[in-house]
Design an enzyme around this catalytic site. Structure first.
Site, PDB file in Angstrom:
ATOM      1  N   GLY A   1       0.842  -1.199   0.000  1.00  0.00           N
ATOM      2  CA  GLY A   1       0.000   0.000   0.000  1.00  0.00           C
ATOM      3  C   GLY A   1       0.870   1.239   0.000  1.00  0.00           C
ATOM      4  O   GLY A   1       1.799   1.393  -0.768  1.00  0.00           O
TER       5      GLY A   1
ATOM      6  N   GLY B   1      -0.354  -6.845   1.057  1.00  0.00           N
ATOM      7  CA  GLY B   1      -1.325  -7.097   0.006  1.00  0.00           C
ATOM      8  C   GLY B   1      -1.574  -8.584  -0.167  1.00  0.00           C
ATOM      9  O   GLY B   1      -1.128  -9.411   0.638  1.00  0.00           O
TER      10      GLY B   1
ATOM     11  N   GLY C   1      -0.247 -10.477  -2.199  1.00  0.00           N
ATOM     12  CA  GLY C   1       1.022 -11.175  -2.396  1.00  0.00           C
ATOM     13  C   GLY C   1       1.631 -11.641  -1.084  1.00  0.00           C
ATOM     14  O   GLY C   1       2.183 -12.741  -0.995  1.00  0.00           O
ATOM     15  N   THR C   2       1.548 -10.801  -0.054  1.00  0.00           N
ATOM     16  CA  THR C   2       2.059 -11.187   1.268  1.00  0.00           C
ATOM     17  C   THR C   2       1.255 -12.353   1.825  1.00  0.00           C
ATOM     18  O   THR C   2       1.819 -13.312   2.368  1.00  0.00           O
ATOM     19  CB  THR C   2       1.987  -9.993   2.228  1.00  0.00           C
ATOM     20  OG1 THR C   2       2.722  -8.891   1.688  1.00  0.00           O
ATOM     21  CG2 THR C   2       2.560 -10.351   3.592  1.00  0.00           C
TER      22      THR C   2
ATOM     23  N   GLU D   1       2.298 -15.557   0.200  1.00  0.00           N
ATOM     24  CA  GLU D   1       3.533 -16.129   0.729  1.00  0.00           C
ATOM     25  C   GLU D   1       3.295 -16.832   2.067  1.00  0.00           C
ATOM     26  O   GLU D   1       3.839 -17.910   2.319  1.00  0.00           O
ATOM     27  CB  GLU D   1       4.598 -15.044   0.881  1.00  0.00           C
ATOM     28  CG  GLU D   1       5.126 -14.514  -0.440  1.00  0.00           C
ATOM     29  CD  GLU D   1       6.348 -13.627  -0.252  1.00  0.00           C
ATOM     30  OE1 GLU D   1       6.891 -13.578   0.867  1.00  0.00           O
ATOM     31  OE2 GLU D   1       6.761 -12.980  -1.232  1.00  0.00           O
TER      32      GLU D   1
ATOM     33  N   THR E   1      -3.167  -2.938  -2.374  1.00  0.00           N
ATOM     34  CA  THR E   1      -3.848  -2.037  -3.301  1.00  0.00           C
ATOM     35  C   THR E   1      -5.287  -2.463  -3.557  1.00  0.00           C
ATOM     36  O   THR E   1      -6.188  -1.631  -3.597  1.00  0.00           O
ATOM     37  CB  THR E   1      -3.077  -1.989  -4.633  1.00  0.00           C
ATOM     38  OG1 THR E   1      -1.710  -1.636  -4.364  1.00  0.00           O
ATOM     39  CG2 THR E   1      -3.671  -0.940  -5.571  1.00  0.00           C
TER      40      THR E   1
ATOM     41  N   ASP F   1     -16.571 -24.589   0.307  1.00  0.00           N
ATOM     42  CA  ASP F   1     -17.506 -25.632  -0.138  1.00  0.00           C
ATOM     43  C   ASP F   1     -16.823 -26.769  -0.884  1.00  0.00           C
ATOM     44  O   ASP F   1     -17.483 -27.690  -1.374  1.00  0.00           O
ATOM     45  CB  ASP F   1     -18.614 -25.034  -1.005  1.00  0.00           C
ATOM     46  CG  ASP F   1     -18.085 -24.358  -2.273  1.00  0.00           C
ATOM     47  OD1 ASP F   1     -16.849 -24.295  -2.441  1.00  0.00           O
ATOM     48  OD2 ASP F   1     -18.900 -23.877  -3.077  1.00  0.00           O
TER      49      ASP F   1
ATOM     50  N   GLU G   1       0.830 -13.165  -8.412  1.00  0.00           N
ATOM     51  CA  GLU G   1       2.280 -13.314  -8.477  1.00  0.00           C
ATOM     52  C   GLU G   1       2.649 -14.278  -9.605  1.00  0.00           C
ATOM     53  O   GLU G   1       1.853 -15.122 -10.002  1.00  0.00           O
ATOM     54  CB  GLU G   1       2.815 -13.849  -7.138  1.00  0.00           C
ATOM     55  CG  GLU G   1       2.450 -13.007  -5.927  1.00  0.00           C
ATOM     56  CD  GLU G   1       3.013 -11.600  -6.007  1.00  0.00           C
ATOM     57  OE1 GLU G   1       4.210 -11.443  -6.302  1.00  0.00           O
ATOM     58  OE2 GLU G   1       2.244 -10.646  -5.772  1.00  0.00           O
TER      59      GLU G   1
END
Length: 297
Positions: free
Chosen positions: A15, A67, A69-70, A73, A96, A219, A275
């Protein structure tokens, strides 16, 4: 005496770097919830995964901030642990777009999200596995899918979601089609596709692909969306309009399934949670039902 241990992993660049100014408040929130807190600020790609793999079993809860992406990981790290050793995962979204956070109904304000992450409103979530690599909410190929990891971080911080839109517009003239055979459980289709995704999310890139109530995160079923190559600009515009209106379009195919297989004579590059996910001629995707316990809003 605090007997609960919490690992807090955050991306200081996510961010606009707002977590740096809120870090003291966040740690205090965790301590008020009776946690003994260990903090890691990631400095490079894949570091969050390594931290969770090495230390995750020593904690009752792992909370990450950044975000998607974190979160991706951290999820990778949790999935590399034996199921019985995986701690509960909390998430403070500071990226973002934050698609997955919306699915968990998490607040976007850091202090509120920290309170939620420390609570015990926990539910399991399905996790995807693509050719041995896991993803939290989407595996995708084709048009615009490289935008998130090709858009510079500084550009994202400055313009937010608009950065993705502008970067995507720059790709309009370079849309490539892939001839592929797609199998989803009992359904098979073969055609030229400019986009495809298998997801477990209520929105992707900030946009909703399915009507309310059509997607569940636990589900045991994933949703697949594949776009045939439009024959002319009018068909392409009709496809784009259908994403806004959620009206059917014959160029867009939708499937539900536990397992997907995508076959192509050429390698198709994929993204996992935005990613870089590698390129493959054969892509097998499966749903790992209720693999990780997340804190919900």
């Amino acid at each position: 005496m605090r007997d609960k241990k919490l690992l807090f992993v955050y991306n200081p660049c996510a961010g606009k770097g707002t977590m740096k100014n809120k870090l003291s408040d966040v740690i205090e929130t965790f301590m008020k919830a009776e946690y003994e807190v260990t903090v890691y600020a990631t400095q490079r790609e894949e570091e969050a995964t390594e931290i969770v793999v090495e230390s995750g079993k020593n904690y009752d809860r792992v909370i990450c901030s950044g975000g998607d992406g974190t979160l991706h990981e951290v999820t990778q790290g949790l999935m590399q642990m034996p199921p019985e050793e995986r701690p509960v995962c909390g998430y403070i979204p500071t990226g973002t777009v934050n698609d997955f956070a919306k699915g968990l109904k998490l607040p976007m304000r850091i202090k509120l999200a920290a309170r939620v992450a420390a609570r015990d409103k926990v539910r399991p979530v399905d996790i995807g596995l693509m050719n041995g690599r896991c993803f939290t909410y989407v595996a995708a190929f084709g048009a615009f899918t490289s935008v998130s990891y090709e858009t510079p971080q500084a550009f994202k911080n400055l313009l937010g979601k608009m950065a993705y839109i502008l970067q995507g517009m720059a790709q309009l003239g370079n849309i490539k089609a892939y001839h592929a055979v797609i199998r989803a459980d009992q359904e098979t289709v073969e055609d030229d596709f400019i986009f495809g995704m298998v997801s477990n999310a209520r929105s992707i890139g900030g946009f909703s692909f399915f009507k309310k109530g059509m997607v569940s995160l636990n589900d045991g079923i994933f949703e697949g969306v594949f776009i045939r190559k439009p024959k002319n600009p009018l068909e392409l515009q009709a496809v784009l309009n259908s994403f806004v209106t959620l009206k059917p379009n014959e160029q867009i195919l939708g499937f539900h399934g536990k397992n997907f297989c995508i076959l192509s004579e050429e390698e198709i590059p994929f993204t996992l949670d935005g990613e870089n996910g590698g390129s493959y001629q054969k892509t097998e995707i499966q749903c790992c039902h209720n693999a990780i316990d997340y804190v919900w809003g």
